[in-house]
Design a protein around this motif. Sequence first.
Motif, PDB file in Angstrom:
ATOM      1  N   PHE A 192     -35.929  65.943-130.586  1.00 56.40           N
ATOM      2  CA  PHE A 192     -37.073  65.061-130.839  1.00 56.40           C
ATOM      3  C   PHE A 192     -36.647  63.616-130.602  1.00 56.40           C
ATOM      4  CE2 PHE A 192     -37.917  68.915-133.107  1.00 56.40           C
ATOM      5  CZ  PHE A 192     -39.277  69.106-132.971  1.00 56.40           C
ATOM      6  N   THR A 193     -37.448  62.890-129.838  1.00 58.60           N
ATOM      7  CA  THR A 193     -37.181  61.487-129.541  1.00 58.60           C
ATOM      8  C   THR A 193     -38.335  60.643-130.079  1.00 58.60           C
ATOM      9  OG1 THR A 193     -38.322  61.491-127.398  1.00 58.60           O
ATOM     10  CG2 THR A 193     -36.016  62.195-127.415  1.00 58.60           C
ATOM     11  N   GLU A 194     -38.156  59.352-130.069  1.00 54.53           N
ATOM     12  CA  GLU A 194     -39.178  58.460-130.605  1.00 54.53           C
ATOM     13  C   GLU A 194     -40.487  58.577-129.849  1.00 54.53           C
ATOM     14  OE1 GLU A 194     -39.708  53.763-131.769  1.00 54.53           O
ATOM     15  OE2 GLU A 194     -37.741  54.680-131.765  1.00 54.53           O
ATOM     16  N   ASP A 195     -40.405  58.852-128.540  1.00 53.22           N
ATOM     17  CA  ASP A 195     -41.622  58.901-127.730  1.00 53.22           C
ATOM     18  C   ASP A 195     -41.988  60.306-127.280  1.00 53.22           C
ATOM     19  OD1 ASP A 195     -39.517  59.232-125.972  1.00 53.22           O
ATOM     20  OD2 ASP A 195     -40.365  57.964-124.398  1.00 53.22           O
ATOM     21  N   GLY A 196     -41.301  61.333-127.809  1.00 54.15           N
ATOM     22  CA  GLY A 196     -41.660  62.675-127.380  1.00 54.15           C
ATOM     23  C   GLY A 196     -40.593  63.720-127.618  1.00 54.15           C
ATOM     24  N   LEU A 197     -40.391  64.566-126.610  1.00 51.03           N
ATOM     25  CA  LEU A 197     -39.533  65.739-126.734  1.00 51.03           C
ATOM     26  C   LEU A 197     -38.570  65.840-125.566  1.00 51.03           C
ATOM     27  CD1 LEU A 197     -42.487  68.163-127.542  1.00 51.03           C
ATOM     28  CD2 LEU A 197     -40.921  67.187-129.223  1.00 51.03           C
ATOM     29  N   SER A 198     -37.369  66.369-125.845  1.00 49.43           N
ATOM     30  CA  SER A 198     -36.363  66.543-124.810  1.00 49.43           C
ATOM     31  C   SER A 198     -35.628  67.861-125.056  1.00 49.43           C
ATOM     32  CB  SER A 198     -35.395  65.354-124.808  1.00 49.43           C
ATOM     33  OG  SER A 198     -34.495  65.441-123.723  1.00 49.43           O
ATOM     34  N   GLY A 199     -34.580  68.101-124.276  1.00 47.30           N
ATOM     35  CA  GLY A 199     -33.812  69.331-124.418  1.00 47.30           C
ATOM     36  C   GLY A 199     -34.110  70.317-123.306  1.00 47.30           C
ATOM     37  N   MET A 230     -39.363  63.103-136.704  1.00 46.85           N
ATOM     38  CA  MET A 230     -38.222  63.997-136.505  1.00 46.85           C
ATOM     39  C   MET A 230     -37.227  63.460-135.478  1.00 46.85           C
ATOM     40  SD  MET A 230     -39.909  67.798-136.843  1.00 46.85           S
ATOM     41  CE  MET A 230     -41.287  67.612-135.737  1.00 46.85           C
ATOM     42  N   LYS A 231     -37.336  62.171-135.150  1.00 44.03           N
ATOM     43  CA  LYS A 231     -36.467  61.548-134.153  1.00 44.03           C
ATOM     44  C   LYS A 231     -34.989  61.862-134.422  1.00 44.03           C
ATOM     45  CE  LYS A 231     -34.997  57.003-132.491  1.00 44.03           C
ATOM     46  NZ  LYS A 231     -35.153  55.538-132.667  1.00 44.03           N
ATOM     47  N   THR A 258     -39.584  65.439-112.583  1.00 43.41           N
ATOM     48  CA  THR A 258     -39.407  66.706-113.277  1.00 43.41           C
ATOM     49  C   THR A 258     -37.984  66.782-113.826  1.00 43.41           C
ATOM     50  OG1 THR A 258     -39.670  69.110-113.142  1.00 43.41           O
ATOM     51  CG2 THR A 258     -38.732  68.010-111.213  1.00 43.41           C
ATOM     52  N   ILE A 259     -37.739  67.773-114.672  1.00 41.02           N
ATOM     53  CA  ILE A 259     -36.508  67.880-115.460  1.00 41.02           C
ATOM     54  C   ILE A 259     -36.297  66.536-116.170  1.00 41.02           C
ATOM     55  CG2 ILE A 259     -34.097  68.631-115.514  1.00 41.02           C
ATOM     56  CD1 ILE A 259     -34.442  70.000-112.898  1.00 41.02           C
ATOM     57  N   VAL A 260     -37.222  66.280-117.089  1.00 45.89           N
ATOM     58  CA  VAL A 260     -37.315  64.960-117.708  1.00 45.89           C
ATOM     59  C   VAL A 260     -37.948  65.111-119.100  1.00 45.89           C
ATOM     60  CG1 VAL A 260     -39.595  64.493-116.692  1.00 45.89           C
ATOM     61  CG2 VAL A 260     -38.080  62.578-117.236  1.00 45.89           C
ATOM     62  N   HIS A 261     -37.787  64.082-119.945  1.00 50.66           N
ATOM     63  CA  HIS A 261     -38.410  64.066-121.272  1.00 50.66           C
ATOM     64  C   HIS A 261     -39.934  64.152-121.146  1.00 50.66           C
ATOM     65  CE1 HIS A 261     -34.517  62.180-121.840  1.00 50.66           C
ATOM     66  NE2 HIS A 261     -34.664  62.167-123.148  1.00 50.66           N
ATOM     67  N   ILE A 262     -40.564  64.876-122.066  1.00 52.06           N
ATOM     68  CA  ILE A 262     -42.024  64.897-122.155  1.00 52.06           C
ATOM     69  C   ILE A 262     -42.456  63.852-123.192  1.00 52.06           C
ATOM     70  CG2 ILE A 262     -43.984  66.258-123.004  1.00 52.06           C
ATOM     71  CD1 ILE A 262     -42.788  68.688-121.633  1.00 52.06           C
ATOM     72  N   VAL A 263     -43.477  63.078-122.848  1.00 52.16           N
ATOM     73  CA  VAL A 263     -43.970  62.011-123.720  1.00 52.16           C
ATOM     74  C   VAL A 263     -45.116  62.535-124.584  1.00 52.16           C
ATOM     75  CG1 VAL A 263     -45.128  59.762-123.758  1.00 52.16           C
ATOM     76  CG2 VAL A 263     -43.257  60.182-122.144  1.00 52.16           C
ATOM     77  N   SER A 264     -45.033  62.245-125.870  1.00 51.94           N
ATOM     78  CA  SER A 264     -46.102  62.652-126.795  1.00 51.94           C
ATOM     79  C   SER A 264     -46.354  61.536-127.811  1.00 51.94           C
ATOM     80  CB  SER A 264     -45.716  63.935-127.539  1.00 51.94           C
ATOM     81  OG  SER A 264     -46.654  64.224-128.558  1.00 51.94           O
ATOM     82  N   PRO A 265     -47.634  61.208-128.037  1.00 50.41           N
ATOM     83  CA  PRO A 265     -47.956  60.203-129.052  1.00 50.41           C
ATOM     84  C   PRO A 265     -48.027  60.798-130.461  1.00 50.41           C
ATOM     85  CG  PRO A 265     -49.966  60.941-128.002  1.00 50.41           C
ATOM     86  CD  PRO A 265     -48.831  61.686-127.330  1.00 50.41           C
TER      87      PRO A 265
END
Length: 407
Positions: free
Chosen positions: A230-237, A203-204, A189-196
């Motif tokens: 926005f990251t290459e594999d999902g979402l952060s922040g 929007m990386k 937890t408290i981690v990047h979420i992965v989205s395909p």
Amino acid sequence: MRDIAIIGGGASGLVAAITAARQGARVTVFERQSRIGKKILVTGNGRCNMTNINMKREHFHTASQKDCFLPIQHKDVEMTLDFFKSLGIERLVENTKVYPASEQASSVLDVMRMEIERLDINVRVDTKVIKLRPEGTKWQVWTETQEKYTFDRVIVATGGLAAPQLGCDETGYGLLKKLGHHQVPNFPTIVHIVSPTKYCKMMKGMRFKSEVSILVEDKVCRIERGEVLFTEDGLSGPPIFLLSRIAAESFAKKQSCKIHMDFMPDHSKEDLVAMIYERIGQGNHKNIEELFVGWLNKRAIMAIIKQADVGSPLAPCENLEYEMVEALAQSMKQLIFEVHGTRGFKFAQATVGGITLDEVNLETMESLKVQGLYLTGEVLDVDGDCGGYNLQWAWSTGFVAGEAATL
């Protein structure tokens, strides 16, 4: 005088050691890494978000029906800040988050190390404990090199699984399960979420302030606002970190999970329809993509147009029908990201799960399975939201256990 062993030299273990030594106990800290407090140094992006003034039960999570907030009520935020002030740490408050005035996590570790030296606490680094065994009123502690020590009390403060590169592993859980304790399943937890979802790559690197909702089986579970990366594999922040627990849990349960991102949370869909028509009126010579330039980030524009499915972004904006304008407004209010769990423990700041609270006396942190054994911090099935809550859990349980173990 009690002889007390602390297994683990992280946040809760160091506070427990100092507390017990101040009560007159002889304390030995066993740390498997080459130095104590490594994880403290990376908290708060190196600034150490020590605690949060807005300390409420709702910011903590556990599978147990027990009130996990009890140790924090006993040893609260002000008591924690007074403790660190006595060691030399002045507070810096940003919104509700509290940092050392130096804005250096190393300061927090340094003052604790100085106090440990002053109290003559024995610190054994590069020493992994592999076995704990009660014998009568005493405890036997074995290390990996087959050394055996005898103590009156043992405090297990081995942490969770987040950041294995800093020494976090299954050691504590293994020691405690051999003593009859049970472990609630772990996930990060408290981690990047992965989205395909393809919009992530589009929007990386982009940061955007928005309102973010997480839905499990199409039911909204939590809504947060803040800056999303926005990251290459999902979402952060920050808002994503607050939703990541739900994402990880739903993935583990094989439940469908989605993120809905509202780029315009202060405007209704009807407001946006009117604003789009106003912009068309001012620039009917523009194409659909150009219509949004100056209003939205260029890469966000393409994602919104694609989801709205209004045809080519190069088409004249004056050709937009009402249903198309409505679809664009809907995309701005609800850009959808499919969720496939989260990144792993290597990238996580905290751990969900651990030894169940049902087997611990939260008034003292003593095991209900074995007398003279105390459990603190992240080894237990409690995790807090991002913002200093997990460190407060570590400090509070360390204070409680360190004090109770000397009685």
